[in-house]
Design an enzyme around this catalytic site. Structure first.
Site, PDB file in Angstrom:
ATOM      1  N   CYS A  58       0.838  -1.204   0.000  1.00  0.00           N
ATOM      2  CA  CYS A  58       0.000   0.000   0.000  1.00  0.00           C
ATOM      3  C   CYS A  58       0.877   1.259   0.000  1.00  0.00           C
ATOM      4  CB  CYS A  58      -0.990  -0.048   1.165  1.00  0.00           C
ATOM      5  SG  CYS A  58      -2.360   1.103   0.939  1.00  0.00           S
TER       6      CYS A  58
ATOM      7  N   HIS B 282      -3.499  -5.608   1.105  1.00  0.00           N
ATOM      8  CA  HIS B 282      -2.863  -5.795   2.416  1.00  0.00           C
ATOM      9  C   HIS B 282      -2.882  -7.252   2.861  1.00  0.00           C
ATOM     10  CE1 HIS B 282      -2.365  -1.620   3.864  1.00  0.00           C
ATOM     11  NE2 HIS B 282      -3.413  -1.345   3.120  1.00  0.00           N
TER      12      HIS B 282
ATOM     13  N   GLU C 264      -1.093  -8.617   5.061  1.00  0.00           N
ATOM     14  CA  GLU C 264      -0.874  -8.710   6.517  1.00  0.00           C
ATOM     15  C   GLU C 264      -2.171  -8.552   7.295  1.00  0.00           C
ATOM     16  OE1 GLU C 264      -0.585  -6.044   4.800  1.00  0.00           O
ATOM     17  OE2 GLU C 264      -0.804  -4.229   6.017  1.00  0.00           O
TER      18      GLU C 264
END
Lengths: 81, 231
Positions: free
Chosen positions: B87, B204, B206
């Site tokens: 990002c 994302h 994560e």
């Protein structure tokens, strides 16, 4: 003596400008007909501790190359004074 | 395996990324403040996290990409170090010139925060090694400026060299316009450097590594990375 520099940063031709297009549509909604295209950019003003306009211009152009503009998608123009 | 994560003023996914790294490697990553000028020795993977570094002033990632630590990041990547930018981290890597192209305002002008479907376009990279080729993943996005742009020659080169890592697709893996959340050229969601060791991506992974987060499609990015780099 200090000099004023003004940098105009604009999107290159061929790079889509969704913000410009949104502005164009909004203008149309307000009744401003006939706006064929809107391109949005930014203006950055700098006050330089520099007496020589040519040297100042070269310095600001270097700033544009290194930071102020993203030359992948943007053009810049520097005005001194 | 040693990992580290850069932290800029305005980074806000650094801790999530640290949890994902630690879960995969068993070792807590080192957190590196942007004013440092050197990375700790012996790092295998460097993470550049999401967030709003420097308030997205000037252009997203532009100020962070010129911060003191970035010289060391460039050296690390130049020596073949592995770098993962997510990002805002992707925006920083692009602004730093470590990946080609530009990330522009989303085509619809909205900030978009939702899950998207992504197709794995290559597994020849440590970060995608844990996935199946052409597998479709569900991963969240959260950005305002993720509209990937590059000129046709650069896009052709990326495609020709198999450097498109992820593409926005529908559930069948078709990269149709309706699956493209932000207007990215050729539905591109993530790209690799020439040596395939630097990955930048808008989604994302994560944020989807634990069943408690509603899915685990992100987890194999980190377990795959460990398996390949530590091997």
């Amino acid at each position: 003596m200090s000099l004023k520099a003004r940098v105009h940063v604009t999107l290159k031709n061929g790079v889509l400008d969704p913000q410009g297009e949104a502005i164009r549509q909004s203008l149309g909604a307000l009744g401003f007909d006939g706006v064929e295209k809107v391109r949005q950019g930014k203006v950055i003003e700098l006050l330089l501790d520099d007496g020589d306009p040519a040297a100042a211009k070269a310095k600001v152009e270097a700033m544009c190359e290194k930071l102020l503009a993203n030359t992948v998608i943007e053009n810049y123009a520097v005005e001194i004074g | 395996m040693k990992t580290a994560i850069l932290v800029f003023p305005g980074s806000n996914c650094d801790r999530d990324l640290a949890v994902a790294f630690e879960r995969a490697t068993g070792e807590r990553p080192m957190m590196i403040w942007h004013k440092e000028t050197e990375l700790p020795a012996g790092i295998d993977v460097l993470g550049v996290p999401g967030g709003f570094s420097f308030g997205d002033y000037l252009r997203c990632g532009a100020i962070a990409a010129r911060s003191p630590i970035m010289g060391a990041v460039r050296d690390f990547a130049g020596r073949g170090g592995h770098v993962l930018g997510i990002c805002n981290g992707f925006q920083v890597l692009i602004e730093a010139g470590l990946l080609p192209g530009a990330l522009m305002r989303n085509q619809g002008l909205d900030y978009i925060c939702r899950d998207v479907l992504l197709k794995v376009e290559t597994t020849a990279c440590p970060f995608t090694h844990g996935y199946q080729l052409e597998e479709v993943l569900r991963i969240p996005i959260a950005h305002h400026d993720g509209n990937y742009f590059a000129d046709e020659a650069v896009l052709d080169q990326l495609e020709g060299e198999g450097r498109v890592a992820f593409r926005y697709t529908d559930a069948q893996g078709a990269s149709v316009a309706s699956a493209n959340p932000n207007g990215s050229a050729r539905n591109i969601a993530g790209i690799l450097s020439e040596n395939r060791r630097v990955l930048g991506m808008m989604p994302h992974p994560e944020r989807l590594c634990d069943a408690a987060q509603g899915g685990i499609d992100g987890a194999r990015m980190f377990s795959g990375m460990l398996a390949q780099i530590a091997a």
